[in-house]
Design a protein around this motif. Structure first.
Motif, PDB file in Angstrom:
ATOM      1  N   LEU A 106       0.811  -1.211   0.000  1.00  0.00           N
ATOM      2  CA  LEU A 106       0.000   0.000   0.000  1.00  0.00           C
ATOM      3  C   LEU A 106       0.850   1.270   0.000  1.00  0.00           C
ATOM      4  O   LEU A 106       0.422   2.293  -0.515  1.00  0.00           O
ATOM      5  CB  LEU A 106      -0.935  -0.005   1.211  1.00  0.00           C
ATOM      6  N   PHE A 107       2.047   1.207   0.544  1.00  0.00           N
ATOM      7  CA  PHE A 107       2.843   2.414   0.687  1.00  0.00           C
ATOM      8  C   PHE A 107       4.139   2.397  -0.125  1.00  0.00           C
ATOM      9  O   PHE A 107       4.305   3.194  -1.035  1.00  0.00           O
ATOM     10  CB  PHE A 107       3.180   2.652   2.177  1.00  0.00           C
ATOM     11  N   ILE A 108       5.056   1.521   0.209  1.00  0.00           N
ATOM     12  CA  ILE A 108       6.411   1.600  -0.327  1.00  0.00           C
ATOM     13  C   ILE A 108       6.454   1.402  -1.843  1.00  0.00           C
ATOM     14  O   ILE A 108       6.941   2.271  -2.578  1.00  0.00           O
ATOM     15  CB  ILE A 108       7.341   0.611   0.402  1.00  0.00           C
ATOM     16  N   ILE A 109       5.940   0.292  -2.326  1.00  0.00           N
ATOM     17  CA  ILE A 109       6.026   0.014  -3.764  1.00  0.00           C
ATOM     18  C   ILE A 109       5.107   0.934  -4.574  1.00  0.00           C
ATOM     19  O   ILE A 109       5.575   1.589  -5.508  1.00  0.00           O
ATOM     20  CB  ILE A 109       5.784  -1.481  -4.053  1.00  0.00           C
ATOM     21  N   PRO A 110       3.820   1.055  -4.257  1.00  0.00           N
ATOM     22  CA  PRO A 110       2.986   1.948  -5.066  1.00  0.00           C
ATOM     23  C   PRO A 110       3.439   3.405  -5.043  1.00  0.00           C
ATOM     24  O   PRO A 110       3.495   4.054  -6.085  1.00  0.00           O
ATOM     25  CB  PRO A 110       1.595   1.806  -4.452  1.00  0.00           C
ATOM     26  N   LEU A 113       6.938   3.741  -6.920  1.00  0.00           N
ATOM     27  CA  LEU A 113       6.786   3.676  -8.371  1.00  0.00           C
ATOM     28  C   LEU A 113       5.992   4.859  -8.909  1.00  0.00           C
ATOM     29  O   LEU A 113       6.247   5.340 -10.018  1.00  0.00           O
ATOM     30  CB  LEU A 113       6.142   2.349  -8.777  1.00  0.00           C
ATOM     31  N   THR A 114       5.043   5.366  -8.131  1.00  0.00           N
ATOM     32  CA  THR A 114       4.284   6.545  -8.557  1.00  0.00           C
ATOM     33  C   THR A 114       5.177   7.779  -8.610  1.00  0.00           C
ATOM     34  O   THR A 114       5.038   8.612  -9.515  1.00  0.00           O
ATOM     35  CB  THR A 114       3.075   6.774  -7.626  1.00  0.00           C
ATOM     36  N   ALA A 129      15.032   4.483 -14.710  1.00  0.00           N
ATOM     37  CA  ALA A 129      14.763   4.701 -13.284  1.00  0.00           C
ATOM     38  C   ALA A 129      14.041   3.497 -12.683  1.00  0.00           C
ATOM     39  O   ALA A 129      14.353   3.067 -11.565  1.00  0.00           O
ATOM     40  CB  ALA A 129      13.940   5.974 -13.094  1.00  0.00           C
ATOM     41  N   LEU A 130      13.099   2.939 -13.427  1.00  0.00           N
ATOM     42  CA  LEU A 130      12.352   1.768 -12.963  1.00  0.00           C
ATOM     43  C   LEU A 130      13.287   0.577 -12.744  1.00  0.00           C
ATOM     44  O   LEU A 130      13.179  -0.114 -11.732  1.00  0.00           O
ATOM     45  CB  LEU A 130      11.263   1.400 -13.973  1.00  0.00           C
ATOM     46  N   ALA A 131      14.208   0.360 -13.674  1.00  0.00           N
ATOM     47  CA  ALA A 131      15.159  -0.749 -13.526  1.00  0.00           C
ATOM     48  C   ALA A 131      16.020  -0.557 -12.280  1.00  0.00           C
ATOM     49  O   ALA A 131      16.260  -1.516 -11.530  1.00  0.00           O
ATOM     50  CB  ALA A 131      16.033  -0.865 -14.770  1.00  0.00           C
TER      51      ALA A 131
END
Length: 189
Positions: A106-110, A113-114, A129-131
């Motif tokens: 709910l927090f770190i990954i979303p 990445l947002t 950046a995503l890699a």
């Protein structure tokens, strides 16, 4: 006849589910709540919320929230499947009921990445950046979480984490970009 058997199986599932929930609550109250790992998870959630509100551009807020929502749905469902299939588990949780990692899902990954989505509009810079972020999460953060007993890896590995993060993010950006393009084209009429 089939309805009776189904009802019996349903009752067994309910009983086992309640037992698992009781065990999760016992594990959480006895070994997790207020440990330094629990505080790290709480602080990570707060930091990600602060970063979101500080760095998301107001003019892109709607598309960023939509992107975050897609990331959350995809990542949460993958985490649900992986946890149910016993590919990995979380020994330390912020709360005891949800078996998947709420701070990560709910927090770190979303939010992480947002922030990338909001900052890098062009595909090339976004993918680079995503890699980098996916590699950090997969090859640095998850092993650290294993070391401090937050995360227990079973048949899952860092490579699968990297691939899944990249795929989830690329799918999410593709969907939002296509919706924005369609909306922008139709609003020009």
């Amino acid at each position: 006849m089939g309805g009776i058997k189904m009802e019996e199986l349903g009752k067994k599932i309910d009983k086992l589910t309640n037992q698992v929930t009781d065990l999760r609550i016992e594990l959480w109250t006895t070994y997790t709540l207020f440990t330094w790992q629990w505080w790290v998870l709480l602080v990570a959630c707060i930091i990600m919320l602060v970063l979101f509100f500080l760095f998301i551009k107001k003019e892109r807020l709607l598309s960023s929230i939509a992107y975050l929502g897609i990331i959350y749905i995809l990542n949460k469902n993958l985490d649900d499947v992986a946890t149910a299939m016993d590919w990995y588990d979380y020994r330390m949780q912020l709360e005891p009921i949800i078996p998947t990692m709420l701070p990560a899902n709910l927090f770190i990954i979303p939010i992480g990445l947002t922030l990338l989505y909001d900052r890098f509009k062009k595909w090339k810079s976004y993918l680079i950046a995503l890699a980098l972020v996916s590699a950090f999460i997969s090859y640095v953060a998850l092993p650290m979480m294993k070391t401090v007993d937050i995360y227990l890896e079973k048949s899952w590995n860092a490579n699968w984490s990297f691939i899944s993060l990249v795929l989830i993010a690329v799918i999410s950006k593709t969907v939002i970009d296509k919706v924005k393009l369609k909306y922008n084209n139709s609003s020009d009429l």
